[in-house]
Design an enzyme around this catalytic site. Structure first.
Site, mmCIF file in Angstrom:
data_model
loop_
_atom_site.group_PDB
_atom_site.id
_atom_site.type_symbol
_atom_site.label_atom_id
_atom_site.label_comp_id
_atom_site.label_asym_id
_atom_site.label_seq_id
_atom_site.Cartn_x
_atom_site.Cartn_y
_atom_site.Cartn_z
ATOM 1 C CG HIS A 11 -0.228 0.014 2.523
ATOM 2 N ND1 HIS A 11 0.317 1.150 3.068
ATOM 3 C CD2 HIS A 11 0.038 -0.983 3.397
ATOM 4 C CE1 HIS A 11 0.888 0.856 4.227
ATOM 5 N NE2 HIS A 11 0.736 -0.445 4.450
ATOM 6 C CD GLU A 85 0.074 -3.759 7.308
ATOM 7 O OE1 GLU A 85 1.084 -3.481 7.968
ATOM 8 O OE2 GLU A 85 -0.317 -3.091 6.345
#
Length: 145
Positions: A11, A85
């Site tokens: 990201h 994550e």
């Protein structure tokens, strides 16, 4: 035999990244301006790729990165929570200086091969690796050749 290309992107930047705050799965922030620019740069790189499918974690920063970066708006998107994550538990959301005493010993254990160690309230590396591996297995199985 057909070839499957999988492109993996992290990201873009969030304010937490910029401020040195540990950002695992318990911190769900949008991209900042720099993160949006990073995602636009990725978009330009992806224009030359044949992308059939976007798979992202449910975190806002991952979804936003994928939406900006995908080369064509019609590309289908799947949100898979197994790609979220790792959680750093009680260290998530803390400035790195404060979080370091919580996660540094855990990372040292991981470096020694003890992947079941975790920050209190967080994921072990074994758990994270298992769920991500399962997600990738399903992605490969669901790919259209």
């Amino acid at each position: 035999m057909p070839t499957l290309n999988i492109y993996i992107a992290r990201h873009g930047e969030t304010d937490a990244n910029a401020q040195g705050i540990l950002q695992g799965s318990l911190v769900d922030l949008p991209l900042n301006e720099r993160g949006r620019l990073q995602s636009q740069a990725l978009h330009h790189e992806m224009l030359s790729k044949n992308i059939d499918w976007l798979v992202t974690s449910p975190l806002i920063r991952a979804i936003e990165t994928g939406e900006i970066a995908k080369p064509h708006p019609s590309i289908p998107k799947t949100v898979d929570p197994r790609l979220t994550e790792i959680s750093y538990g009680s260290a998530d959301g803390q400035p790195r200086e404060i979080a370091r005493p919580l996660y540094k010993p855990v990372m040292a254990q991981w470096a020694r091969g003890n992947f079941d160690t975790r920050v209190p309230g967080g994921d072990s590396l074994s758990e994270c690796a298992e769920r991500v591996s399962e997600a990738f297995t399903d992605i490969v199985r669901g790919a259209r050749f």
